[in-house]
Design a protein around this motif. Sequence first.
Motif, PDB file in Angstrom:
ATOM      1  N   SER A 181     -19.749  -1.298  25.222  1.00 54.71           N
ATOM      2  CA  SER A 181     -21.156  -0.966  24.980  1.00 54.71           C
ATOM      3  C   SER A 181     -21.366   0.469  24.502  1.00 54.71           C
ATOM      4  CB  SER A 181     -21.981  -1.203  26.249  1.00 54.71           C
ATOM      5  OG  SER A 181     -21.896  -0.083  27.109  1.00 54.71           O
ATOM      6  N   ALA A 182     -22.579   0.731  24.034  1.00 50.91           N
ATOM      7  CA  ALA A 182     -22.941   2.040  23.477  1.00 50.91           C
ATOM      8  C   ALA A 182     -22.842   3.163  24.502  1.00 50.91           C
ATOM      9  CB  ALA A 182     -24.367   1.988  22.917  1.00 50.91           C
ATOM     10  N   HIS A 183     -22.815   2.797  25.800  1.00 53.07           N
ATOM     11  CA  HIS A 183     -22.830   3.829  26.851  1.00 53.07           C
ATOM     12  C   HIS A 183     -21.467   4.473  27.068  1.00 53.07           C
ATOM     13  CE1 HIS A 183     -25.807   0.633  27.812  1.00 53.07           C
ATOM     14  NE2 HIS A 183     -26.600   1.680  27.798  1.00 53.07           N
ATOM     15  N   GLY A 184     -20.427   3.844  26.528  1.00 52.10           N
ATOM     16  CA  GLY A 184     -19.076   4.389  26.716  1.00 52.10           C
ATOM     17  C   GLY A 184     -18.390   3.772  27.919  1.00 52.10           C
ATOM     18  N   VAL A 185     -17.064   3.811  27.921  1.00 53.32           N
ATOM     19  CA  VAL A 185     -16.287   3.208  29.014  1.00 53.32           C
ATOM     20  C   VAL A 185     -15.216   4.182  29.497  1.00 53.32           C
ATOM     21  CG1 VAL A 185     -16.606   0.810  28.271  1.00 53.32           C
ATOM     22  CG2 VAL A 185     -14.674   2.121  27.359  1.00 53.32           C
ATOM     23  N   PRO A 186     -14.772   4.021  30.756  1.00 54.65           N
ATOM     24  CA  PRO A 186     -13.643   4.834  31.235  1.00 54.65           C
ATOM     25  C   PRO A 186     -12.397   4.564  30.385  1.00 54.65           C
ATOM     26  CG  PRO A 186     -14.726   3.703  33.065  1.00 54.65           C
ATOM     27  CD  PRO A 186     -15.308   3.137  31.796  1.00 54.65           C
ATOM     28  N   GLY A 245     -14.859   8.658  33.890  1.00 54.10           N
ATOM     29  CA  GLY A 245     -13.612   7.900  33.764  1.00 54.10           C
ATOM     30  C   GLY A 245     -12.700   8.365  32.643  1.00 54.10           C
ATOM     31  N   GLN A 246     -13.111   9.431  31.928  1.00 53.38           N
ATOM     32  CA  GLN A 246     -12.225  10.001  30.901  1.00 53.38           C
ATOM     33  C   GLN A 246     -11.110  10.824  31.529  1.00 53.38           C
ATOM     34  OE1 GLN A 246     -12.647   9.109  27.567  1.00 53.38           O
ATOM     35  NE2 GLN A 246     -14.098   7.826  28.689  1.00 53.38           N
ATOM     36  N   LEU A 247     -11.332  11.278  32.757  1.00 54.79           N
ATOM     37  CA  LEU A 247     -10.384  12.176  33.416  1.00 54.79           C
ATOM     38  C   LEU A 247      -9.956  11.582  34.750  1.00 54.79           C
ATOM     39  CD1 LEU A 247     -12.220  15.562  32.727  1.00 54.79           C
ATOM     40  CD2 LEU A 247     -10.306  14.593  31.453  1.00 54.79           C
ATOM     41  N   PRO A 248      -8.829  12.035  35.284  1.00 50.62           N
ATOM     42  CA  PRO A 248      -8.359  11.489  36.565  1.00 50.62           C
ATOM     43  C   PRO A 248      -9.366  11.721  37.692  1.00 50.62           C
ATOM     44  CG  PRO A 248      -6.653  12.809  35.494  1.00 50.62           C
ATOM     45  CD  PRO A 248      -7.903  13.015  34.703  1.00 50.62           C
ATOM     46  N   GLU A 249      -9.280  10.871  38.682  1.00 50.67           N
ATOM     47  CA  GLU A 249     -10.120  10.945  39.886  1.00 50.67           C
ATOM     48  C   GLU A 249     -10.185  12.381  40.420  1.00 50.67           C
ATOM     49  OE1 GLU A 249     -12.392   8.784  42.604  1.00 50.67           O
ATOM     50  OE2 GLU A 249     -11.105   7.773  41.163  1.00 50.67           O
ATOM     51  N   GLY A 250     -11.392  12.847  40.740  1.00 50.64           N
ATOM     52  CA  GLY A 250     -11.532  14.186  41.328  1.00 50.64           C
ATOM     53  C   GLY A 250     -11.678  15.310  40.313  1.00 50.64           C
ATOM     54  N   GLU A 251     -11.416  14.992  39.024  1.00 50.15           N
ATOM     55  CA  GLU A 251     -11.521  16.042  37.997  1.00 50.15           C
ATOM     56  C   GLU A 251     -12.960  16.237  37.520  1.00 50.15           C
ATOM     57  OE1 GLU A 251      -9.183  18.291  36.798  1.00 50.15           O
ATOM     58  OE2 GLU A 251      -8.265  17.492  38.601  1.00 50.15           O
ATOM     59  N   VAL A 252     -13.812  15.234  37.772  1.00 50.80           N
ATOM     60  CA  VAL A 252     -15.218  15.344  37.378  1.00 50.80           C
ATOM     61  C   VAL A 252     -16.079  15.159  38.621  1.00 50.80           C
ATOM     62  CG1 VAL A 252     -17.021  14.560  35.795  1.00 50.80           C
ATOM     63  CG2 VAL A 252     -14.631  14.240  35.169  1.00 50.80           C
ATOM     64  N   LEU A 253     -16.889  16.162  38.933  1.00 50.50           N
ATOM     65  CA  LEU A 253     -17.782  16.099  40.092  1.00 50.50           C
ATOM     66  C   LEU A 253     -19.196  15.837  39.580  1.00 50.50           C
ATOM     67  CD1 LEU A 253     -16.390  19.329  41.806  1.00 50.50           C
ATOM     68  CD2 LEU A 253     -15.716  16.963  42.278  1.00 50.50           C
ATOM     69  N   LEU A 254     -19.925  14.963  40.254  1.00 55.46           N
ATOM     70  CA  LEU A 254     -21.259  14.579  39.778  1.00 55.46           C
ATOM     71  C   LEU A 254     -22.346  15.322  40.540  1.00 55.46           C
ATOM     72  CD1 LEU A 254     -22.913  12.583  37.968  1.00 55.46           C
ATOM     73  CD2 LEU A 254     -22.919  11.023  39.915  1.00 55.46           C
ATOM     74  N   VAL A 255     -23.317  15.874  39.815  1.00 51.22           N
ATOM     75  CA  VAL A 255     -24.532  16.397  40.449  1.00 51.22           C
ATOM     76  C   VAL A 255     -25.738  15.735  39.793  1.00 51.22           C
ATOM     77  CG1 VAL A 255     -23.534  18.627  41.147  1.00 51.22           C
ATOM     78  CG2 VAL A 255     -24.656  18.442  38.934  1.00 51.22           C
ATOM     79  N   GLU A 256     -26.729  15.386  40.624  1.00 48.91           N
ATOM     80  CA  GLU A 256     -27.931  14.717  40.109  1.00 48.91           C
ATOM     81  C   GLU A 256     -29.173  15.594  40.201  1.00 48.91           C
ATOM     82  OE1 GLU A 256     -28.283  10.356  40.699  1.00 48.91           O
ATOM     83  OE2 GLU A 256     -26.935  10.656  42.384  1.00 48.91           O
ATOM     84  N   THR A 257     -29.151  16.603  41.092  1.00 49.36           N
ATOM     85  CA  THR A 257     -30.323  17.452  41.325  1.00 49.36           C
ATOM     86  C   THR A 257     -29.871  18.894  41.547  1.00 49.36           C
ATOM     87  OG1 THR A 257     -30.174  17.239  43.735  1.00 49.36           O
ATOM     88  CG2 THR A 257     -31.459  15.543  42.581  1.00 49.36           C
TER      89      THR A 257
END
Length: 317
Positions: free
Chosen positions: A78-83, A138-150
Amino acid sequence: MSSKPPLTLYLAAPRGFCAGVDRAIKIVEMALEKWGAPVYVRHEIVHNRFVVDGLRDKGAVFVEELDECPDDRPVIFSAHGVPKAIPATAERRNMVYVDATCPLVSKVHIEAQRHSDAGLQMIMIGHAGHPETVGTMGQLPEGEVLLVETPDDVAHVNVRDPAKLAYVTQTTLSVDDTADIVAALKARFPAIVGPHKEDICYATTNRQEAVKAIAPKCDAMLVVGAPNSSNSRRLVEVGARAGCDYAQLVQRADDIDWRSLEGIASIGVTAGASAPEVLINEVIDALKARFDVTTELVETAIENVEFKVPRVLRAHA
C-alpha cells in the motif's frame, strides 16, 4: 424565488486526491490490466472504503498480511509503506510484487536509513499503529526507532546517547502539532538532527493551509474522508483550531448529520488526500438539494505534482 435557505459554500483547494494516492490506485489498476485478476493488495491501498470497494470489484483482493497471499499471484504494497521484512519475505517466496509506497514516504525511509548508517538513533513523530508509522519504524532493527506522539512523550523517551539522535515524522500529521513536538525534542536534545525539508508532505500541508483560510468564515465544515485516514482527521482538528467551531468527518453524503447544520449560513467543504472527487461532488449535491448554495472556491496553492508508476508496470508485458 427559492424556498430553500441560502448557504455560502467555501470549497477548499487543494482538496482530495494527492499524487501519491493517484499513483497507488493507478498501480493496482495497471497490475490488473497486466496480470489479470486476482491481484493481491497488502493492507488498504489508500484509506478510503469507496476506492477500495471499487478496486475489489475490478479483481483486487485486500489482505492484511503477506501469508494470506498465494506465491503465484502478484501482490501490491500500500501507499503507506511497509517494513523492510515484507519485501524481503516476498523475494524469498519468489513472488511478483509492486511497491506502491508514496515516494514522499519512501523519502522518509531513506532518510531514516541514512541517519542510522551514520550511527544515529531515530525518534519518529507519528501515531502508534498507523501503517505508515509501522512501515517507517520497520526500516530499521527493533529499538533503533523510538516513537513519540505528543510533546509529553518527549520527556519520557529513553535514548541511547542524547548527542547521537535524529528525528523523522509521519507524512500526514498536523503541521502545528508537529511543530510543538519538534520544539520539545530540540529543547531536550539540542543536538538532534532534523530532516533537510519537512517530512510532512506537500499535500497534507496544502490541505491544512486551505482549511485555515476558510475556517474563520464558516459556521460549519465538512471534511470528506475515512475515519482511519490520518490526514483527514487532522483536517477536522485544524478546522476547529482555526476558528470553525463545528467540523464533521463524513465518508460520503449519507453520513452528514443534517440536524447539526440547521440554521447555518456558511459551510466549508474539503477532503482528505485519499478521498475521490466523486464523493466531494456527492456532498456538494446533497447540500444543493437542501440549500440555495452559492459556491466560492478558496485556492491557497496549485498542485502539479505527478509521480511515475514503477517500471515493471510501464514495461510491456
